[in-house]
Scaffold this active site. Sequence first.
Site, PDB file in Angstrom:
ATOM      1  NE  ARG A  35      62.961  84.436  58.450  1.00  0.00           N
ATOM      2  CZ  ARG A  35      62.718  85.632  58.973  1.00  0.00           C
ATOM      3  NH1 ARG A  35      63.707  86.428  59.338  1.00  0.00           N
ATOM      4  NH2 ARG A  35      61.475  86.053  59.111  1.00  0.00           N
ATOM      5  CG  ASP A  88      67.922  85.982  62.178  1.00  0.00           C
ATOM      6  OD1 ASP A  88      67.907  86.978  61.472  1.00  0.00           O
ATOM      7  OD2 ASP A  88      67.420  85.960  63.315  1.00  0.00           O
ATOM      8  NE  ARG A 140      64.665  92.275  61.474  1.00  0.00           N
ATOM      9  CZ  ARG A 140      65.274  91.525  60.574  1.00  0.00           C
ATOM     10  NH1 ARG A 140      66.524  91.736  60.275  1.00  0.00           N
ATOM     11  NH2 ARG A 140      64.626  90.543  59.983  1.00  0.00           N
ATOM     12  CG  HIS A 151      66.646  89.652  64.426  1.00  0.00           C
ATOM     13  ND1 HIS A 151      66.450  88.606  63.560  1.00  0.00           N
ATOM     14  CD2 HIS A 151      65.499  90.372  64.392  1.00  0.00           C
ATOM     15  CE1 HIS A 151      65.225  88.692  63.041  1.00  0.00           C
ATOM     16  NE2 HIS A 151      64.635  89.766  63.517  1.00  0.00           N
TER      17      HIS A 151
HETATM   18  P1  NAD Z   1      51.684  95.043  65.046  1.00  0.00           P
HETATM   19  O1  NAD Z   1      51.576  96.497  64.697  1.00  0.00           O
HETATM   20  O2  NAD Z   1      50.799  94.074  64.368  1.00  0.00           O
HETATM   21  O3  NAD Z   1      51.438  94.897  66.618  1.00  0.00           O
HETATM   22  C1  NAD Z   1      52.024  95.714  67.575  1.00  0.00           C
HETATM   23  C2  NAD Z   1      51.068  95.782  68.743  1.00  0.00           C
HETATM   24  O4  NAD Z   1      51.701  96.515  69.790  1.00  0.00           O
HETATM   25  C3  NAD Z   1      49.741  96.487  68.400  1.00  0.00           C
HETATM   26  O5  NAD Z   1      48.649  95.649  68.743  1.00  0.00           O
HETATM   27  C4  NAD Z   1      49.796  97.742  69.251  1.00  0.00           C
HETATM   28  O6  NAD Z   1      48.521  98.141  69.709  1.00  0.00           O
HETATM   29  C5  NAD Z   1      50.677  97.266  70.404  1.00  0.00           C
HETATM   30  N1  NAD Z   1      51.274  98.348  71.161  1.00  0.00           N
HETATM   31  C6  NAD Z   1      51.854  99.488  70.693  1.00  0.00           C
HETATM   32  N2  NAD Z   1      52.275 100.214  71.741  1.00  0.00           N
HETATM   33  C7  NAD Z   1      51.973  99.535  72.867  1.00  0.00           C
HETATM   34  C8  NAD Z   1      52.165  99.789  74.253  1.00  0.00           C
HETATM   35  N3  NAD Z   1      52.755 100.892  74.687  1.00  0.00           N
HETATM   36  N4  NAD Z   1      51.725  98.857  75.131  1.00  0.00           N
HETATM   37  C9  NAD Z   1      51.124  97.739  74.714  1.00  0.00           C
HETATM   38  N5  NAD Z   1      50.914  97.459  73.414  1.00  0.00           N
HETATM   39  C10 NAD Z   1      51.328  98.344  72.509  1.00  0.00           C
HETATM   40  O7  NAD Z   1      53.220  94.644  64.864  1.00  0.00           O
HETATM   41  P2  NAD Z   1      53.806  93.158  64.702  1.00  0.00           P
HETATM   42  O8  NAD Z   1      53.862  92.811  63.279  1.00  0.00           O
HETATM   43  O9  NAD Z   1      53.089  92.274  65.669  1.00  0.00           O
HETATM   44  O10 NAD Z   1      55.319  93.372  65.176  1.00  0.00           O
HETATM   45  C11 NAD Z   1      55.617  93.633  66.551  1.00  0.00           C
HETATM   46  C12 NAD Z   1      57.119  93.775  66.732  1.00  0.00           C
HETATM   47  O11 NAD Z   1      57.765  92.510  66.525  1.00  0.00           O
HETATM   48  C13 NAD Z   1      57.788  94.753  65.745  1.00  0.00           C
HETATM   49  O12 NAD Z   1      58.772  95.482  66.418  1.00  0.00           O
HETATM   50  C14 NAD Z   1      58.408  93.814  64.718  1.00  0.00           C
HETATM   51  O13 NAD Z   1      59.474  94.409  64.011  1.00  0.00           O
HETATM   52  C15 NAD Z   1      58.865  92.702  65.632  1.00  0.00           C
HETATM   53  N6  NAD Z   1      59.205  91.421  64.999  1.00  0.00           N
HETATM   54  C16 NAD Z   1      60.309  90.790  65.484  1.00  0.00           C
HETATM   55  C17 NAD Z   1      60.713  89.588  64.937  1.00  0.00           C
HETATM   56  C18 NAD Z   1      61.962  88.921  65.482  1.00  0.00           C
HETATM   57  O14 NAD Z   1      62.496  87.990  64.878  1.00  0.00           O
HETATM   58  N7  NAD Z   1      62.443  89.335  66.636  1.00  0.00           N
HETATM   59  C19 NAD Z   1      59.988  89.017  63.882  1.00  0.00           C
HETATM   60  C20 NAD Z   1      58.852  89.672  63.425  1.00  0.00           C
HETATM   61  C21 NAD Z   1      58.472  90.892  63.992  1.00  0.00           C
END
Ligand code: NAD
Length: 307
Positions: free
Chosen positions: A155, A152, A92, A179
């Site tokens: 899980r 987490d 991450r 995280h």
């Molecule tokens: P994804 O690529 O499917 O979606 C990301 C979206 O962000 C896309 O639709 C993209 O067009 C959009 N985007 C990019 N730049 C942008 C901007 N400047 N303004 C607006 N939109 C923008 O990715 P995902 O799988 O949905 O993951 C998103 C984030 O969530 C990642 O950083 C991932 O690591 C994180 N995540 C966090 C957790 C957690 O527990 N906190 C869990 C899963 C994923």
Amino acid sequence: MTSSFKKTRIAIIGVGAVGSTTAYTLLLRERMDELVLIDANKAKAIGDALDMNHGVPFVGKASVWAGSYKDCRDADIIIITAGVPQHPGESRIDLLKRNVGIFESITDEILKSGTNGIILVASNPVDIMSYFTWRKSGFPFERVIGSGTLLDSARFRYLIGQKLNIDARSIHAHIIGEHGDSELPLWSLANISGANVPLSEEEREDVFINTRDAAYKIIEAKGATYYAIALALDRICTAIVKNEAAVLNVSTLLTDYFDISDVYLGVPCVVDNTGVREKVALQINNHERELLHKSADKLKSLIKSIS
Ligand code: NAD
């Protein structure tokens, strides 16, 4: 017919896998009156809004639209899930540099809207993203929350429950800290309705490793994780919109917390309609305290390298 009731509005920035699954979860659970979808890929947001609106007759009344940052002005909660997904094998923390630039511009746009809402960050590395969003926004820390170790901890509880054949909802156990790779399990406080968790050291190690490394496995298998995080974000939104004062392991600014300051980390917090109302005073042992310090040191050195 018009109503004088204040409508609850949630805006989601970034409707990729996590954002759109969160939107759908919030819609199914009828958490708000208005749901705004914002994405750099406008067509995706428009398509998702249309698709979800067609489901409204099945779930009740809610307006869903593909909006702009101006719509954040009246939002009670602005969830940020924009960014780039984790690649197989990528930690991450490696996501950090790619995401910081995106966040700077998103925070600027949110501020321009003049919102008084609560910002809920999910993008990874979530503790660092939350910290920079808080710093850039100038908001009180209470109003910038990271999803932290809530997922987490879920899980962890699930895996303990699986080992013991007990409903995960009856397992009280916490993961705190980053995280990510330096997170830690609070075995000293884990309990089942007050009773000790009857697991051997080996079983505990197995449960924790599977908790910590869960995301890597899922990403390896299907490219992204989104169902459970959507439910975790829904849980935080519910605590806010219903003013629940629920205790949730979210990421928040630590100040003199076991002598740790100026870093965002996941710890149990009381969450209500003001955001993070307060942190729960944990009674952890020396070993856990040491691990929490290590987690904080890791994040602080990363923050320093970016600052
Ligand atoms: P994804 O690529 O499917 O979606 C990301 C979206 O962000 C896309 O639709 C993209 O067009 C959009 N985007 C990019 N730049 C942008 C901007 N400047 N303004 C607006 N939109 C923008 O990715 P995902 O799988 O949905 O993951 C998103 C984030 O969530 C990642 O950083 C991932 O690591 C994180 N995540 C966090 C957790 C957690 O527990 N906190 C869990 C899963 C994923």
